[in-house]
Design a protein around this motif. Structure first.
Motif, short mmCIF file in Angstrom:
data_model
loop_
_atom_site.label_atom_id
_atom_site.label_comp_id
_atom_site.label_asym_id
_atom_site.label_seq_id
_atom_site.Cartn_x
_atom_site.Cartn_y
_atom_site.Cartn_z
N GLU A 24 4.49 -3.38 -6.81
CA GLU A 24 3.19 -2.76 -7.13
C GLU A 24 1.85 -3.33 -6.69
OE1 GLU A 24 3.55 0.17 -8.71
OE2 GLU A 24 5.81 0.05 -8.98
N TRP A 25 1.66 -4.48 -6.82
CA TRP A 25 0.70 -4.99 -6.26
C TRP A 25 0.55 -4.73 -4.78
CZ3 TRP A 25 -3.26 -6.54 -9.10
CH2 TRP A 25 -3.40 -7.06 -10.42
N GLU A 26 1.64 -5.00 -4.07
CA GLU A 26 1.61 -4.91 -2.66
C GLU A 26 1.16 -3.45 -2.33
OE1 GLU A 26 4.60 -8.43 -1.25
OE2 GLU A 26 5.62 -6.43 -1.91
N ALA A 27 1.86 -2.53 -2.89
CA ALA A 27 1.72 -1.12 -2.76
C ALA A 27 0.22 -0.78 -2.93
CB ALA A 27 2.45 -0.30 -3.44
N THR A 28 -0.49 -1.47 -4.03
CA THR A 28 -1.77 -0.96 -4.10
C THR A 28 -2.75 -1.44 -3.21
OG1 THR A 28 -1.35 -1.38 -6.66
CG2 THR A 28 -3.62 -1.68 -6.02
N LEU A 29 -2.31 -2.52 -2.39
CA LEU A 29 -3.14 -3.10 -1.50
C LEU A 29 -2.65 -2.55 -0.03
CD1 LEU A 29 -3.67 -6.72 -2.73
CD2 LEU A 29 -5.11 -4.94 -2.91
N GLY A 30 -1.70 -1.92 -0.03
CA GLY A 30 -1.38 -1.15 1.34
C GLY A 30 -0.29 -2.16 1.89
N LEU A 31 0.09 -3.08 1.25
CA LEU A 31 1.28 -4.03 1.93
C LEU A 31 2.69 -3.79 1.75
CD1 LEU A 31 -0.45 -7.53 0.66
CD2 LEU A 31 -0.67 -6.31 2.86
N THR A 32 3.44 -4.22 2.57
CA THR A 32 5.12 -4.05 2.25
C THR A 32 5.59 -5.34 1.96
OG1 THR A 32 5.41 -4.37 4.67
CG2 THR A 32 5.09 -2.11 3.88
N ALA A 33 6.91 -5.34 1.35
CA ALA A 33 7.53 -6.49 1.23
C ALA A 33 7.67 -7.37 2.42
CB ALA A 33 8.92 -6.36 0.74
N ALA B 208 6.44 -16.69 -2.98
CA ALA B 208 5.20 -17.28 -3.05
C ALA B 208 4.43 -16.75 -2.03
CB ALA B 208 5.57 -19.08 -2.90
N ALA B 209 4.82 -16.52 -0.92
CA ALA B 209 4.17 -16.08 0.35
C ALA B 209 3.45 -14.77 -0.09
CB ALA B 209 4.89 -16.26 1.69
N ARG B 210 4.41 -14.06 -0.44
CA ARG B 210 4.10 -12.50 -0.58
C ARG B 210 2.82 -12.54 -1.95
NH1 ARG B 210 9.32 -9.49 -2.01
NH2 ARG B 210 7.73 -7.76 -2.69
N GLN B 211 2.90 -13.71 -2.83
CA GLN B 211 1.97 -13.68 -3.81
C GLN B 211 0.61 -14.07 -3.27
OE1 GLN B 211 4.32 -16.27 -6.42
NE2 GLN B 211 4.84 -14.64 -7.93
N ALA B 212 0.76 -15.01 -2.42
CA ALA B 212 -0.43 -15.55 -2.03
C ALA B 212 -1.13 -14.66 -0.85
CB ALA B 212 0.00 -16.80 -0.75
N LEU B 213 -0.36 -13.80 -0.27
CA LEU B 213 -0.94 -12.40 0.57
C LEU B 213 -1.55 -11.66 -0.25
CD1 LEU B 213 -1.51 -11.29 3.35
CD2 LEU B 213 0.55 -10.34 3.33
N VAL B 214 -0.93 -11.18 -1.36
CA VAL B 214 -1.40 -10.29 -2.37
C VAL B 214 -2.89 -10.89 -2.84
CG1 VAL B 214 -1.33 -9.17 -4.59
CG2 VAL B 214 0.40 -9.18 -3.03
N VAL B 215 -2.79 -12.18 -3.51
CA VAL B 215 -4.11 -12.76 -4.12
C VAL B 215 -5.15 -13.00 -2.94
CG1 VAL B 215 -5.04 -14.89 -4.81
CG2 VAL B 215 -2.78 -14.11 -5.84
N ALA B 216 -4.94 -13.47 -1.69
CA ALA B 216 -5.85 -13.34 -0.59
C ALA B 216 -6.51 -12.09 -0.48
CB ALA B 216 -5.18 -13.61 0.63
N ARG B 217 -5.64 -10.76 -0.53
CA ARG B 217 -6.14 -9.82 -0.09
C ARG B 217 -7.18 -9.12 -1.33
NH1 ARG B 217 -3.62 -5.55 3.37
NH2 ARG B 217 -3.13 -6.74 5.33
#
Length: 187
Positions: free
Chosen positions: A69-78, A88-97
């Protein structure tokens, strides 16, 4: 303070305490009434655990179930953080965005890269100008003024696995001003 975690037995005790008193309202755990209530309490225990998980998932740095859900909100994919990215990598990218770069200065790029787990330096060029440049400076065209050299320092842990350098390039290009040219050097 940790979120309260209640077991099915806790809920059974609470439900029995809410029942009226009398002979037709037995408190014995082997009674039919207690067995019916015990069937309900397993659902309450599961709901309690899910509610506690929601408190954890409400923050992108610790999100597991709501990470998509966080990724979709920011326009990211898995696979935005790489084809085999860890949580951890996916979480870091969401936090960075979410935190993002607060500007387009070199320091802002370095801060953003640090959120992704990279250590970089960003240097800019300036074209040769008579009276302003030092002797031995590169004589180039005006486009060099908009070129930034991004140097990624020793990526020992490769925070995003084998996709590491590609992710850094992708994110820096996304943040770069439209008139800027980025040149990447990986040490």
């Amino acid at each position: 303070m940790a979120a309260p975690s209640f077991s099915a037995a806790d809920y059974l005790g609470a439900l029995q305490a809410l029942m009226p008193r009398g002979r037709i309202w037995p408190r014995d755990v082997s009674s039919v009434q207690a067995k019916v209530l015990a069937g309900l309490t397993k659902v309450y225990e599961a709901q309690n655990q899910r509610a506690n998980n929601l408190l954890v998932d409400a923050f992108p740095q610790t999100a597991l179930e709501l990470l998509p859900e966080w990724e979709a909100t920011l326009g990211l994919t898995a696979t935005s953080a790489g084809p085999a990215a860890t949580f951890a990598a996916r979480q870091a990218l969401v936090v960075a965005r979410l935190i993002g770069a607060n500007g387009i200065a070199a320091g802002d790029f370095a801060d953003y890269a640090a959120l992704l787990g990279y250590s970089i330096t960003v240097a800019g060029n300036a074209p040769f100008r008579c009276g302003q440049s030092r002797a031995g400076a590169h004589v180039g065209d005006v486009d060099r003024m908009f070129e930034w050299i991004v140097t990624a320092h020793a990526l020992p842990s490769m925070p995003f696995g084998s996709y590491g350098p590609a992710l850094l390039q992708q994110e820096m290009q996304r943040l770069a001003p439209p008139y800027g040219f980025l040149k990447f050097i990986f040490n």
